[in-house]
Design an enzyme around this catalytic site. Structure first.
Site, PDB file in Angstrom:
ATOM      1  N   LYS A  58       0.835  -1.210   0.000  1.00  0.00           N
ATOM      2  CA  LYS A  58       0.000   0.000   0.000  1.00  0.00           C
ATOM      3  C   LYS A  58       0.867   1.257   0.000  1.00  0.00           C
ATOM      4  O   LYS A  58       0.569   2.220  -0.710  1.00  0.00           O
ATOM      5  CB  LYS A  58      -0.956  -0.006   1.195  1.00  0.00           C
ATOM      6  CG  LYS A  58      -2.111  -0.984   0.994  1.00  0.00           C
ATOM      7  CD  LYS A  58      -3.056  -0.995   2.168  1.00  0.00           C
ATOM      8  CE  LYS A  58      -4.220  -1.936   1.903  1.00  0.00           C
ATOM      9  NZ  LYS A  58      -5.025  -2.179   3.108  1.00  0.00           N
ATOM     10  N   LYS A 110      -3.751  -9.280 -10.075  1.00  0.00           N
ATOM     11  CA  LYS A 110      -4.851  -9.485  -9.126  1.00  0.00           C
ATOM     12  C   LYS A 110      -5.880  -8.369  -9.292  1.00  0.00           C
ATOM     13  O   LYS A 110      -5.511  -7.192  -9.330  1.00  0.00           O
ATOM     14  CB  LYS A 110      -4.307  -9.459  -7.680  1.00  0.00           C
ATOM     15  CG  LYS A 110      -5.406  -9.445  -6.609  1.00  0.00           C
ATOM     16  CD  LYS A 110      -4.843  -9.107  -5.231  1.00  0.00           C
ATOM     17  CE  LYS A 110      -5.630  -8.056  -4.483  1.00  0.00           C
ATOM     18  NZ  LYS A 110      -6.859  -8.326  -3.867  1.00  0.00           N
ATOM     19  N   LYS A 130      -9.526  -3.017  -6.163  1.00  0.00           N
ATOM     20  CA  LYS A 130     -10.075  -1.661  -6.224  1.00  0.00           C
ATOM     21  C   LYS A 130      -8.963  -0.662  -6.489  1.00  0.00           C
ATOM     22  O   LYS A 130      -9.153   0.344  -7.133  1.00  0.00           O
ATOM     23  CB  LYS A 130     -10.661  -1.288  -4.854  1.00  0.00           C
ATOM     24  CG  LYS A 130     -12.028  -1.801  -4.595  1.00  0.00           C
ATOM     25  CD  LYS A 130     -12.367  -1.573  -3.114  1.00  0.00           C
ATOM     26  CE  LYS A 130     -13.055  -2.776  -2.552  1.00  0.00           C
ATOM     27  NZ  LYS A 130     -12.678  -3.084  -1.183  1.00  0.00           N
TER      28      LYS A 130
END
Ligand code: ADP
Ligand code: TRP
Length: 320
Positions: A110, A189, A192
């Site tokens: 992230k 993958k 969102k």
């Protein structure tokens, strides 16, 4: 068996979420003591616009119910309606080694993607452990990317139990191997945050555009093609029955079918599959009062489980 899993209200639910986790959860409401919730505390680690969080949360609740979650058959609630979990997260953070969190792949991914490395993002797995341990959940259905987080919850539970005495049920992840990682339109993958996802509740023309943009190789129409390396086929597998799969495999291997045709067949399957859920969602949307009542009742059911567990924890650690 108590099954529990949460999902963030931080964007549109997509086919990866559905086949990786939500579908399994919905099936389990008839076979287990199911706990399903929307993790708005976790979403705060990456969503800083209050209106976006509010709307995302409302949308996530409607979507989940429309997909078939039945609040009479399970416990369905909003994470922040049970403040006990934040208290437990603090207590657990005091038995969690810093080094354990430093190894989290999800945190590193992230941050690499540009999400601000705030302390909440770093301690995200501790709050997730609290979510699981506050309800003595046994099985945690998740996609493969959440495996490490559930392992951390397990490590934290064992560490606590060893030090303070048997308190928590030690949880275990459940990953459906066949859909552990649903690919996105680019073959990575589906997520969102990668903008490669096919959302469930988008208008048909949006879904069509996404399907048509699925990355394929440049094998000419007339040549045989390998279904096992094709993103279109990987998605088709989620929707087709065994006979349809055999037929599609033959079309690939025989040659003569272009990827455009395969995409059209996939599109039709996807639209048909989600059609009834869209109808149900439109009905639910008309009755927002009922949704408020459902969430209120769910929060009470969840708190009734978490409160006595917290009571024990407070005693064990010496707060009471
Ligand atoms: P995203 O990566 O889109 O932000 P979340 O992290 O909110 O998704 O994931 C919610 C649930 O859906 C988790 O259990 C996660 O493992 C599962 N999931 C998400 N993407 C996929 C995927 N592409 N394949 C399988 N499961 C997935
Ligand atoms: N971290 C999970 C995700 O991003 C969401 C989550 C929060 C969760 N708390 C949980 C999943 C507890 C399972 C159990 O998908």
């Amino acid at each position: 068996m108590r099954y529990l899993s949460g999902i963030q209200p931080s964007g549109d639910f997509h086919i990866g979420n559905y086949f990786g986790m939500m579908k399994r959860m919905i099936e389990m409401q008839d076979k287990s003591d199911l706990f399903a919730f929307i993790v708005n505390f976790h979403a705060l680690t990456s969503v800083s616009d209050p209106e976006r969080l509010r709307q995302g949360t409302e949308k996530a609740i409607l979507d989940y119910l429309a997909l078939g979650l039945d609040p009479d058959k399970c416990t369905f609630w909003l994470q922040s309606d049970v403040p006990e979990v934040t208290e437990l997260a603090w207590i657990l953070s005091c038995v969690t080694p810093h080094g354990l969190l430093e190894r989290a792949h999800s945190y590193k991914d992230k941050v690499a993607k540009g999400i601000s490395p705030n302390l909440g993002l770093f301690t995200y797995p501790v709050l997730m452990a609290a979510d699981i341990l506050a309800y003595n959940a046994e099985i945690i259905p998740v996609g493969k990317d959440q495996k490490q987080h559930v392992e951390m919850a397990r490590d934290i539970a064992v560490k606590f139990n060893n030090h303070y005495g048997e308190t928590f049920v030690v949880p275990k992840e459940e990953i459906n191997k066949e859909v552990a990682t649903v690919p996105g339109v680019d073959g990575q993958k589906m997520s969102k945050s990668y903008n490669n996802y096919i959302e469930i509740f988008a208008p048909d023309n949006v879904i069509k555009k996404k399907i048509m943009s699925i990355k394929t190789d440049s094998t000419p129409v007339e040549d045989p093609k390998n279904p096992d390396t094709c993103n279109v086929f990987a998605l088709y597998k989620l929707f087709a029955n065994a006979a349809e799969l055999v037929e599609m495999r033959q079309k690939y291997e025989a040659g003569g079918m272009g990827y455009g045709d395969a995409k059209k067949i996939l599109l039709e399957k996807i639209l048909n599959y989600f059609e009834p859920f869209k109808t149900k969602r439109a009905e639910l949307e008309k009755n927002k009062n009922q949704i408020t009542q459902i969430m209120k009742k769910g929060a009470q059911k969840a708190r009734d489980i978490a409160s006595p567990i917290l009571e024990t924890v407070r005693k064990r650690v010496g707060l009471q």
